[in-house]
Motif scaffolding. Sequence first.
Motif, PDB file in Angstrom:
ATOM      1  N   GLY A 223       0.811  -1.222   0.000  1.00  0.00           N
ATOM      2  CA  GLY A 223       0.000   0.000   0.000  1.00  0.00           C
ATOM      3  C   GLY A 223       0.844   1.272   0.000  1.00  0.00           C
ATOM      4  O   GLY A 223       0.307   2.373  -0.148  1.00  0.00           O
ATOM      5  N   HIS A 224       2.169   1.142   0.118  1.00  0.00           N
ATOM      6  CA  HIS A 224       3.000   2.346   0.244  1.00  0.00           C
ATOM      7  C   HIS A 224       3.007   3.198  -1.023  1.00  0.00           C
ATOM      8  O   HIS A 224       3.075   4.422  -0.941  1.00  0.00           O
ATOM      9  CB  HIS A 224       4.429   1.973   0.663  1.00  0.00           C
ATOM     10  N   THR A 225       2.925   2.555  -2.192  1.00  0.00           N
ATOM     11  CA  THR A 225       2.926   3.337  -3.437  1.00  0.00           C
ATOM     12  C   THR A 225       1.739   4.300  -3.453  1.00  0.00           C
ATOM     13  O   THR A 225       1.900   5.507  -3.670  1.00  0.00           O
ATOM     14  CB  THR A 225       2.853   2.381  -4.657  1.00  0.00           C
ATOM     15  N   LEU A 226       0.548   3.765  -3.208  1.00  0.00           N
ATOM     16  CA  LEU A 226      -0.646   4.613  -3.289  1.00  0.00           C
ATOM     17  C   LEU A 226      -0.702   5.589  -2.112  1.00  0.00           C
ATOM     18  O   LEU A 226      -1.126   6.737  -2.268  1.00  0.00           O
ATOM     19  CB  LEU A 226      -1.910   3.760  -3.365  1.00  0.00           C
ATOM     20  N   ALA A 227      -0.275   5.136  -0.936  1.00  0.00           N
ATOM     21  CA  ALA A 227      -0.303   6.020   0.236  1.00  0.00           C
ATOM     22  C   ALA A 227       0.617   7.225   0.009  1.00  0.00           C
ATOM     23  O   ALA A 227       0.227   8.368   0.266  1.00  0.00           O
ATOM     24  CB  ALA A 227       0.117   5.254   1.481  1.00  0.00           C
ATOM     25  N   GLN A 228       1.819   6.971  -0.507  1.00  0.00           N
ATOM     26  CA  GLN A 228       2.756   8.072  -0.761  1.00  0.00           C
ATOM     27  C   GLN A 228       2.193   9.034  -1.801  1.00  0.00           C
ATOM     28  O   GLN A 228       2.304  10.245  -1.662  1.00  0.00           O
ATOM     29  CB  GLN A 228       4.106   7.531  -1.262  1.00  0.00           C
ATOM     30  N   ALA A 229       1.598   8.465  -2.850  1.00  0.00           N
ATOM     31  CA  ALA A 229       1.017   9.311  -3.900  1.00  0.00           C
ATOM     32  C   ALA A 229      -0.091  10.181  -3.299  1.00  0.00           C
ATOM     33  O   ALA A 229      -0.165  11.385  -3.569  1.00  0.00           O
ATOM     34  CB  ALA A 229       0.483   8.443  -5.040  1.00  0.00           C
ATOM     35  N   ALA A 230      -0.930   9.592  -2.445  1.00  0.00           N
ATOM     36  CA  ALA A 230      -2.044  10.342  -1.851  1.00  0.00           C
ATOM     37  C   ALA A 230      -1.521  11.456  -0.939  1.00  0.00           C
ATOM     38  O   ALA A 230      -2.029  12.591  -0.974  1.00  0.00           O
ATOM     39  CB  ALA A 230      -2.950   9.398  -1.068  1.00  0.00           C
ATOM     40  N   ILE A 231      -0.502  11.155  -0.150  1.00  0.00           N
ATOM     41  CA  ILE A 231       0.061  12.172   0.759  1.00  0.00           C
ATOM     42  C   ILE A 231       0.578  13.366  -0.056  1.00  0.00           C
ATOM     43  O   ILE A 231       0.305  14.524   0.250  1.00  0.00           O
ATOM     44  CB  ILE A 231       1.178  11.546   1.639  1.00  0.00           C
ATOM     45  N   ASP A 253      -0.584  -4.329   6.887  1.00  0.00           N
ATOM     46  CA  ASP A 253      -1.612  -3.356   7.270  1.00  0.00           C
ATOM     47  C   ASP A 253      -1.922  -2.392   6.122  1.00  0.00           C
ATOM     48  O   ASP A 253      -2.170  -1.208   6.340  1.00  0.00           O
ATOM     49  CB  ASP A 253      -1.132  -2.577   8.496  1.00  0.00           C
ATOM     50  N   ALA A 254      -1.907  -2.901   4.892  1.00  0.00           N
ATOM     51  CA  ALA A 254      -2.018  -2.020   3.722  1.00  0.00           C
ATOM     52  C   ALA A 254      -3.291  -1.173   3.735  1.00  0.00           C
ATOM     53  O   ALA A 254      -3.242   0.024   3.438  1.00  0.00           O
ATOM     54  CB  ALA A 254      -1.947  -2.848   2.449  1.00  0.00           C
ATOM     55  N   LEU A 255      -4.420  -1.791   4.095  1.00  0.00           N
ATOM     56  CA  LEU A 255      -5.668  -1.028   4.010  1.00  0.00           C
ATOM     57  C   LEU A 255      -5.684   0.109   5.033  1.00  0.00           C
ATOM     58  O   LEU A 255      -6.096   1.238   4.721  1.00  0.00           O
ATOM     59  CB  LEU A 255      -6.879  -1.958   4.200  1.00  0.00           C
ATOM     60  N   SER A 256      -5.181  -0.151   6.239  1.00  0.00           N
ATOM     61  CA  SER A 256      -5.181   0.945   7.216  1.00  0.00           C
ATOM     62  C   SER A 256      -4.172   2.026   6.814  1.00  0.00           C
ATOM     63  O   SER A 256      -4.388   3.205   7.082  1.00  0.00           O
ATOM     64  CB  SER A 256      -4.962   0.451   8.648  1.00  0.00           C
ATOM     65  N   LEU A 257      -3.118   1.627   6.112  1.00  0.00           N
ATOM     66  CA  LEU A 257      -2.172   2.624   5.598  1.00  0.00           C
ATOM     67  C   LEU A 257      -2.866   3.545   4.585  1.00  0.00           C
ATOM     68  O   LEU A 257      -2.700   4.761   4.612  1.00  0.00           O
ATOM     69  CB  LEU A 257      -1.004   1.890   4.925  1.00  0.00           C
ATOM     70  N   LEU A 258      -3.682   2.934   3.711  1.00  0.00           N
ATOM     71  CA  LEU A 258      -4.401   3.744   2.718  1.00  0.00           C
ATOM     72  C   LEU A 258      -5.417   4.652   3.414  1.00  0.00           C
ATOM     73  O   LEU A 258      -5.601   5.805   3.031  1.00  0.00           O
ATOM     74  CB  LEU A 258      -5.114   2.851   1.693  1.00  0.00           C
ATOM     75  N   ASN A 259      -6.055   4.113   4.459  1.00  0.00           N
ATOM     76  CA  ASN A 259      -7.007   4.942   5.215  1.00  0.00           C
ATOM     77  C   ASN A 259      -6.288   6.106   5.890  1.00  0.00           C
ATOM     78  O   ASN A 259      -6.778   7.238   5.855  1.00  0.00           O
ATOM     79  CB  ASN A 259      -7.723   4.109   6.294  1.00  0.00           C
ATOM     80  N   SER A 260      -5.105   5.824   6.472  1.00  0.00           N
ATOM     81  CA  SER A 260      -4.434   6.923   7.175  1.00  0.00           C
ATOM     82  C   SER A 260      -3.862   7.948   6.197  1.00  0.00           C
ATOM     83  O   SER A 260      -3.624   9.087   6.567  1.00  0.00           O
ATOM     84  CB  SER A 260      -3.391   6.421   8.168  1.00  0.00           C
ATOM     85  N   ALA A 261      -3.673   7.544   4.930  1.00  0.00           N
ATOM     86  CA  ALA A 261      -3.256   8.524   3.907  1.00  0.00           C
ATOM     87  C   ALA A 261      -4.474   9.251   3.331  1.00  0.00           C
ATOM     88  O   ALA A 261      -4.355   9.993   2.364  1.00  0.00           O
ATOM     89  CB  ALA A 261      -2.491   7.829   2.794  1.00  0.00           C
ATOM     90  N   LYS A 262      -5.641   8.994   3.933  1.00  0.00           N
ATOM     91  CA  LYS A 262      -6.912   9.675   3.577  1.00  0.00           C
ATOM     92  C   LYS A 262      -7.409   9.353   2.166  1.00  0.00           C
ATOM     93  O   LYS A 262      -8.046  10.177   1.509  1.00  0.00           O
ATOM     94  CB  LYS A 262      -6.798  11.191   3.777  1.00  0.00           C
ATOM     95  N   ILE A 263      -7.080   8.158   1.697  1.00  0.00           N
ATOM     96  CA  ILE A 263      -7.687   7.707   0.438  1.00  0.00           C
ATOM     97  C   ILE A 263      -9.124   7.333   0.785  1.00  0.00           C
ATOM     98  O   ILE A 263      -9.363   6.470   1.642  1.00  0.00           O
ATOM     99  CB  ILE A 263      -6.914   6.522  -0.165  1.00  0.00           C
ATOM    100  N   LYS A 264     -10.070   8.043   0.186  1.00  0.00           N
ATOM    101  CA  LYS A 264     -11.453   7.915   0.648  1.00  0.00           C
ATOM    102  C   LYS A 264     -12.074   6.570   0.277  1.00  0.00           C
ATOM    103  O   LYS A 264     -12.619   5.870   1.110  1.00  0.00           O
ATOM    104  CB  LYS A 264     -12.287   9.068   0.083  1.00  0.00           C
ATOM    105  N   ASN A 265     -11.994   6.218  -0.990  1.00  0.00           N
ATOM    106  CA  ASN A 265     -12.560   4.938  -1.439  1.00  0.00           C
ATOM    107  C   ASN A 265     -11.463   4.108  -2.091  1.00  0.00           C
ATOM    108  O   ASN A 265     -10.679   4.639  -2.882  1.00  0.00           O
ATOM    109  CB  ASN A 265     -13.651   5.164  -2.493  1.00  0.00           C
ATOM    110  N   VAL A 266     -11.447   2.824  -1.794  1.00  0.00           N
ATOM    111  CA  VAL A 266     -10.515   1.903  -2.461  1.00  0.00           C
ATOM    112  C   VAL A 266     -11.374   0.820  -3.106  1.00  0.00           C
ATOM    113  O   VAL A 266     -12.140   0.141  -2.414  1.00  0.00           O
ATOM    114  CB  VAL A 266      -9.533   1.259  -1.464  1.00  0.00           C
ATOM    115  N   TRP A 267     -11.260   0.708  -4.425  1.00  0.00           N
ATOM    116  CA  TRP A 267     -12.060  -0.270  -5.161  1.00  0.00           C
ATOM    117  C   TRP A 267     -11.111  -1.213  -5.903  1.00  0.00           C
ATOM    118  O   TRP A 267     -10.126  -0.763  -6.513  1.00  0.00           O
ATOM    119  CB  TRP A 267     -12.951   0.435  -6.185  1.00  0.00           C
ATOM    120  N   THR A 268     -11.429  -2.490  -5.893  1.00  0.00           N
ATOM    121  CA  THR A 268     -10.574  -3.467  -6.601  1.00  0.00           C
ATOM    122  C   THR A 268     -11.459  -4.457  -7.373  1.00  0.00           C
ATOM    123  O   THR A 268     -12.663  -4.566  -7.114  1.00  0.00           O
ATOM    124  CB  THR A 268      -9.717  -4.279  -5.608  1.00  0.00           C
ATOM    125  N   SER A 269     -10.820  -5.197  -8.248  1.00  0.00           N
ATOM    126  CA  SER A 269     -11.524  -6.294  -8.932  1.00  0.00           C
ATOM    127  C   SER A 269     -11.467  -7.537  -8.038  1.00  0.00           C
ATOM    128  O   SER A 269     -10.686  -7.592  -7.083  1.00  0.00           O
ATOM    129  CB  SER A 269     -10.883  -6.596 -10.287  1.00  0.00           C
TER     130      SER A 269
END
Length: 293
Positions: A223-231, A253-269
């Motif tokens: 999750g670090h790639t998307l979290a860093q981009a969001a920050i 803990d990828a999903l909580s990392l994305l949440n703490s980077a304030k990514i509002k919605n995460v959608w996957t296939s």
Amino acid sequence: MQTVIYTFPGYHQQGSDIALQLGLSTDEITIHHFPDKESLVTLPGKKNNHVILFLSLDYPNNKLIELYLTCKTLRKQGTQRISLIAPYLSYMRQDKSFHPGEVVSQQVIGQYLSDLVDDIITVDPHLHRVKSLDQVFPGTNAIALTATTLLGEFVKALNKTVHLIGPDEESLQWVKNVAHISHSPYSVAKKERLGDTHVEVQLPDIDYKDQHIILIDDVISSGHTLAQAAIRLYSEGVKQVDAIATHALFSRDALSLLNSAKIKNVWTSNSITHATNQISLNKLLTQHIKTLL
Ligand code: R5P
């Protein structure tokens, strides 16, 4: 030729839905893990000429051995054709030796699977320097599907004005198609990976003020790639960041990392079963499995 779909643990529902669409029967492979972590694989009793195996190869090491045990036994029983439906294929990212002595896993695992099965269908394999799946799976009928059309339709159905961003150069191949289908503008960032959980993302030079950004990537792992981009994006003044990816690996803990980077919605296939699955690949897979019959 009599064809059947055998599903591995965790894939019975998806495999059965697809089998129903194709008018095929389906059966389950069961796996027991002994205390010492050896795997005991039990195959359905009946013999079939053509067996379609259904499992994603996320967290792959056990699965690769279980696949080996399965395929060798099926061949011994007289199965003439084995097709592997692996919506997620692992070991595709190590396509070169980045440091002296490093094994090129993509080549080794590619050959390993090619020796076991006749057909492989997968979705958005992480191909970068090696452009075609045929090079990875010599002598095998290897089909790479893309989920990006479905991701694009998903973005379109949101009916929002959004700007799509791919977090690194490899993501261009995916974000471009999602943008085309959803009629959205897109850009691609630059990423430097300094370790498994340490990446630096450099954003493209555009005006971010009050924009709604959707990050598009093939894989969410740590999750670090998307979290860093969001920050970075929030520090440039965007109003909302969402993320869409094909493969929901979500290690640690990828999903909580994305949440703490304030990514509002995460959608996957649903290439890998996860709580964020919103985009079904079943129809796409069904259409292409049909070509194997
Ligand atoms: C790599 O280039 C892939 O496209 C993904 O960006 C990467 O695998 C994501 O990994 P993580 O979530 O660990 O940053």
